[in-house]
Design an enzyme around this catalytic site. Structure first.
Site, PDB file in Angstrom:
ATOM      1  N   PHE A   1      36.076 -95.891  44.420  1.00  0.00           N
ATOM      2  CA  PHE A   1      35.267 -97.033  44.835  1.00  0.00           C
ATOM      3  C   PHE A   1      33.775 -96.744  44.823  1.00  0.00           C
ATOM      4  O   PHE A   1      32.946 -97.656  44.754  1.00  0.00           O
ATOM      5  CB  PHE A   1      35.705 -97.511  46.229  1.00  0.00           C
ATOM      6  CG  PHE A   1      35.130 -96.751  47.383  1.00  0.00           C
ATOM      7  CD1 PHE A   1      34.102 -97.270  48.141  1.00  0.00           C
ATOM      8  CD2 PHE A   1      35.634 -95.500  47.739  1.00  0.00           C
ATOM      9  CE1 PHE A   1      33.571 -96.578  49.227  1.00  0.00           C
ATOM     10  CE2 PHE A   1      35.126 -94.810  48.814  1.00  0.00           C
ATOM     11  CZ  PHE A   1      34.089 -95.345  49.568  1.00  0.00           C
ATOM     12  N   LYS A   2      33.423 -95.459  44.847  1.00  0.00           N
ATOM     13  CA  LYS A   2      32.012 -95.095  44.845  1.00  0.00           C
ATOM     14  C   LYS A   2      31.307 -95.517  43.550  1.00  0.00           C
ATOM     15  O   LYS A   2      30.074 -95.556  43.495  1.00  0.00           O
ATOM     16  CB  LYS A   2      31.854 -93.584  45.039  1.00  0.00           C
ATOM     17  CG  LYS A   2      32.530 -93.012  46.291  1.00  0.00           C
ATOM     18  CD  LYS A   2      31.853 -93.461  47.557  1.00  0.00           C
ATOM     19  CE  LYS A   2      32.549 -92.920  48.791  1.00  0.00           C
ATOM     20  NZ  LYS A   2      32.391 -91.482  48.985  1.00  0.00           N
ATOM     21  N   ASP A   3      32.073 -95.847  42.501  1.00  0.00           N
ATOM     22  CA  ASP A   3      31.461 -96.294  41.256  1.00  0.00           C
ATOM     23  C   ASP A   3      30.649 -97.575  41.452  1.00  0.00           C
ATOM     24  O   ASP A   3      29.632 -97.776  40.781  1.00  0.00           O
ATOM     25  CB  ASP A   3      32.530 -96.534  40.180  1.00  0.00           C
ATOM     26  CG  ASP A   3      33.067 -95.243  39.589  1.00  0.00           C
ATOM     27  OD1 ASP A   3      32.275 -94.288  39.440  1.00  0.00           O
ATOM     28  OD2 ASP A   3      34.271 -95.177  39.274  1.00  0.00           O
TER      29      ASP A   3
ATOM     30  N   THR B   1      32.071 -89.256  46.139  1.00  0.00           N
ATOM     31  CA  THR B   1      30.660 -89.617  45.987  1.00  0.00           C
ATOM     32  C   THR B   1      30.016 -88.779  44.891  1.00  0.00           C
ATOM     33  O   THR B   1      29.267 -89.296  44.057  1.00  0.00           O
ATOM     34  CB  THR B   1      29.891 -89.407  47.306  1.00  0.00           C
ATOM     35  OG1 THR B   1      30.340 -90.358  48.265  1.00  0.00           O
ATOM     36  CG2 THR B   1      28.391 -89.602  47.106  1.00  0.00           C
TER      37      THR B   1
END
Length: 442
Positions: free
Chosen positions: A105-107, A138
């Protein structure tokens, strides 16, 4: 739009200033000084909008420095992948946030930040040194998001031996303008040193520093986008209960920010592993940060969650108000493994350990706290899935008895040679390294 410090002792600044500084001069975290309220018609019509359209609408009020066209281009380029909502049963959904380049999800935040920083840097004509602490995903997202961006150097601090093998390969094999520092300590140690760097006036006089951690408001703005997109994909019109596996609590804070815009949400569940500082606060009203414990859901191994400061600010320091909006719970590694096995046997769905913690939290809520948020019978539960299960094959495969397929873009990094710099758990050592390597970056 102006951004203010959670500590209240710094001057309000623009988005560009808040993003490029990372941390406010008084040591606080930046937060919007005002909250535009999106009309009900926006949320009513959201099912007809694409992820990119929702993202633009939610970002536009916060960013004055970029033109409409520039912001559209940044979003369309950064968020060029989907975030599908997968239905497990009648009431439970998984929001898969791992379909970006690094399968995490850090993308969302890292790719948006990289492109926004490049645009803002064109206006300032100054190079940046990005420093970030990572407990796993991250690092890889920031590495790929900023890889090859002209005039930006990236320095990633990660705890030695406390990230998965694939995560380590991702963040140590990027090369070019990205350097990985392998710290002899925990994620909390890495995060502490990053904060010390931003608070060090002598260092900031010599280097232009910014952060890609969730202490940076530019990470949280794009993390609001997928909350809106989850609503767009839900059947029915009931406001969901959103369950967020949490470590540094940036992801949950982004959800609270979306709710401040008027996004319908019955409530939030804060799901953690043994590092249960925030669930403990919700139950007792006492915030007791402490050394983190190592678990199989390593991205949540945070004992001093930075974004609690933003959460505290959003609720005006009122424990009672926070606990009415957020319900928290925590689980052990054994419970997490059991959940992985149970879900796979029942649904054939493979979860990563963080998503399994979210699943456990939903189960516990339904068994022990049903009605806490005053929800209706048809209220859906949305669990945020933060990473592809292939990143945790060493944990998952012995539990489910099956091999987890590794996507090609993840397998590629396994063939590369790890390159990292061993670093003592000492800020003075980090400072010397930064000056030795980046002093000429201005």
């Amino acid at each position: 739009m102006k951004f203010v410090s959670t500590k209240g002792e710094a001057e309000p600044v623009s988005f560009a200033q808040a993003a490029l500084r990372g941390l406010a001069p008084d040591g606080g975290l930046y937060i919007p000084g005002a909250w535009p309220s999106f009309p009900g018609s926006f949320w009513d019509s959201i099912k007809t909008k694409s992820l990119q359209e929702i993202s633009y609408a939610m970002a536009r009020p916060f960013i004055d420095e970029l033109s409409d066209n520039a912001l559209h281009n940044i979003i369309n380029d950064a968020i060029n992948f989907e975030a599908p909502l997968v239905q497990l049963d009648e009431k439970r959904y998984v929001l898969e946030l791992f379909h970006g380049p690094t399968l995490a999800f850090k993308d969302f935040g890292a790719r948006f930040m990289a492109r926004a920083f490049a645009a803002l840097r064109e206006q300032s004509e100054q190079d940046l040194v990005i420093i970030a602490a990572t407990s796993g995903d991250t690092g890889s997202a920031v590495a790929q998001g900023f890889l090859g961006v002209e005039g930006i150097k990236v320095c990633l601090l990660y705890p030695a031996g406390k990230v998965s093998h694939i995560q380590e390969q991702q963040l140590t094999t990027a090369g070019q303008n990205v350097t990985a520092l392998e710290v002899d300590g925990t994620f909390d140690d890495c995060q502490r040193m990053v904060k010390q760097a931003f608070s060090d006036s002598s260092l900031n006089e010599q280097l232009l520093l910014s952060s890609a951690n969730s202490i940076n408001i530019a990470r949280l703005v794009p993390q609001m986008f997928y909350y809106g997109y989850a609503l767009a994909q839900l059947r029915g019109n009931s406001a969901p209960i959103l369950c967020v596996p949490s470590g540094n609590f940036g992801n949950l804070t982004a959800g609270l920010m979306a709710a401040k815009l008027g996004m319908p949400a019955a409530g939030f569940i804060a799901a953690t592993n043994a590092n249960d500082i925030v669930p403990e606060y919700l139950e007792t009203g006492s915030f007791n940060p402490r050394d983190s414990k190592q678990t199989i859901s390593n991205a949540m191994d945070v004992g001093r969650p930075s974004n609690f400061e933003r959460m505290h600010y959003l609720f005006n320091g009122n424990h009672h108000k926070m606990e009415k909006t957020i319900w928290g719970t925590s689980f052990s590694d054994d419970e997490t493994r059991a959940a992985l096995k149970k879900v796979y046997e029942k649904t054939d769905y493979v979860m990563d350990p963080h998503t399994a913690v979210a699943h456990l939290a939903v189960e516990e809520y339904r068994e022990t706290a049903n009605g806490y948020f005053g929800e209706q019978k048809d209220t859906p539960f949305v669990m945020l899935s933060t990473a592809h299960p292939a990143k945790f094959g060493d944990v998952i495969e012995p539990v489910i008895g099956e091999e987890v397929e590794i996507p090609e873009r993840l397998a590629v990094c396994l063939e590369k040679n790890k390159k990292s710099v061993a670093l003592e758990n000492d800020y003075s050592v980090l400072k010397k390294w930064l000056l030795d390597n980046y002093k000429g970056a201005l």
